[in-house]
Design a protein around this motif. Structure first.
Motif, PDB file in Angstrom:
ATOM      1  N   UNK A  90      16.664  67.758  81.481  1.00  0.00           N
ATOM      2  CA  UNK A  90      17.884  67.171  80.932  1.00  0.00           C
ATOM      3  C   UNK A  90      18.767  66.585  82.038  1.00  0.00           C
ATOM      4  N   UNK A  91      18.723  67.184  83.223  1.00  0.00           N
ATOM      5  CA  UNK A  91      19.582  66.748  84.327  1.00  0.00           C
ATOM      6  C   UNK A  91      18.999  65.559  85.086  1.00  0.00           C
ATOM      7  N   UNK A  92      17.682  65.597  85.361  1.00  0.00           N
ATOM      8  CA  UNK A  92      17.077  64.591  86.246  1.00  0.00           C
ATOM      9  C   UNK A  92      16.097  63.651  85.551  1.00  0.00           C
ATOM     10  N   UNK A  93      15.711  63.966  84.330  1.00  0.00           N
ATOM     11  CA  UNK A  93      14.846  63.069  83.571  1.00  0.00           C
ATOM     12  C   UNK A  93      13.510  62.766  84.227  1.00  0.00           C
ATOM     13  N   UNK A  94      13.202  61.479  84.390  1.00  0.00           N
ATOM     14  CA  UNK A  94      11.908  61.030  84.905  1.00  0.00           C
ATOM     15  C   UNK A  94      11.647  61.498  86.336  1.00  0.00           C
ATOM     16  N   UNK A  95      12.704  61.613  87.133  1.00  0.00           N
ATOM     17  CA  UNK A  95      12.532  62.051  88.524  1.00  0.00           C
ATOM     18  C   UNK A  95      11.945  63.460  88.578  1.00  0.00           C
ATOM     19  N   UNK A  96      12.382  64.316  87.661  1.00  0.00           N
ATOM     20  CA  UNK A  96      11.842  65.680  87.600  1.00  0.00           C
ATOM     21  C   UNK A  96      10.413  65.682  87.062  1.00  0.00           C
ATOM     22  N   UNK A  97      10.137  64.825  86.100  1.00  0.00           N
ATOM     23  CA  UNK A  97       8.788  64.746  85.544  1.00  0.00           C
ATOM     24  C   UNK A  97       7.793  64.287  86.610  1.00  0.00           C
ATOM     25  N   UNK A  98       8.225  63.406  87.490  1.00  0.00           N
ATOM     26  CA  UNK A  98       7.355  62.943  88.566  1.00  0.00           C
ATOM     27  C   UNK A  98       7.010  64.078  89.529  1.00  0.00           C
TER      28      UNK A  98
END
Length: 259
Positions: free
Chosen positions: A237-245
């Motif tokens: 929820x906080x970092x979105x795609x950057x965290x998924x990467x």
């Protein structure tokens, strides 16, 4: 319907002088409490009250000076280092608030766990206490040697990984970015893995293999089914795609190559 995930810590970044003071005070008090359990004989009396047998008092205290024998000094050392690590984390690493109620609950949970370890070290059925005071003989016990090793590796893993993340966050160029470097490049929640490892090592050194396995299983299950998922939800929820990467790049969650 999505399962509600319970988070045991606040994710709000704020100062909390009262909660911090309470937590630090209780963690310092824990070391004194563990010392009392061992030195004053409270743990032995509780074991006998419950119908068990405790180790001979001469294996706990040196009759010549009334001090704890080396093995039990080692037990106190593990309690002390765990308290110091958590105090350092709260004062110098963490930015999250520490509400007073959370301070009490978290400190109490750690004290209860440490107290069980102290009592296990006194229970004749589980104690790893040697008959000799020589440090070599203390570490000659596989469960003590492996337990202390796992304790030190786990504690340092947790501390170093959090210091690395702190340094990353301190750099203004990384503002708004999730961290996946250092030890966190091996496992996305390696600090949780470190905590689980040192908790298991602490238990193994004080209460034998079954107690160590039970402790490891408890924390591993709690983190894998609650702690990691709730943190993953927060980071997504906080970092979105950057965290998924980062999750795609770092395959493991608690321990490298464990599952």
């Amino acid at each position: 319907m999505a399962k509600h995930l319970r988070d045991n810590v606040s994710r709000v970044k704020a100062s909390s002088p009262l909660g911090t003071t309470i937590f630090v005070g209780l963690r310092v008090a824990d070391v004194l409490w563990q010392y009392t359990i061992l030195h004053a004989g409270w743990g032995s009396k509780l074991i006998e009250l419950l119908g068990g047998s405790s180790v001979d008092i001469d294996l706990v205290l040196d009759s010549s000076n009334g001090q704890l024998r080396p093995y039990y000094k080692l037990v106190i050392f593990m309690s002390l280092c765990s308290s110091l690590k958590q105090i350092v984390t709260l004062l110098f690493i963490s930015k999250q608030e520490m509400p007073p109620i959370s301070a009490v609950i978290i400190a109490a949970a750690n004290t209860i766990t440490n107290s069980l370890n102290s009592i296990m070290s006194l229970w004749l059925f589980t104690s790893r206490v040697p008959t000799s005071d020589r440090w070599f003989d203390i570490l000659h016990s596989p469960s003590v040697a492996i337990g202390v090793g796992a304790y030190l590796v786990g504690l340092m893993t947790e501390l170093i990984s959090e210091l690395q993340r702190k340094a990353f966050k301190k750099n203004l160029a990384n503002k708004g970015k999730p961290y996946g470097g250092g030890l966190f490049s091996l496992a996305t929640n390696i600090n949780y893995g470190g905590y689980t490892l040192w908790r298991a090592g602490y238990a193994l050194a004080t209460g034998s293999l079954p107690w160590g396995i039970l402790t490891f299983s408890f924390f591993f299950y709690d983190f894998s089914t609650r702690g990691v998922p709730v943190l993953d939800q927060y980071l997504t929820e906080t970092y979105g795609e950057a965290w998924k990467e980062i999750k795609i790049r770092v395959k493991y969650r608690l321990f490298p190559r464990l599952y």
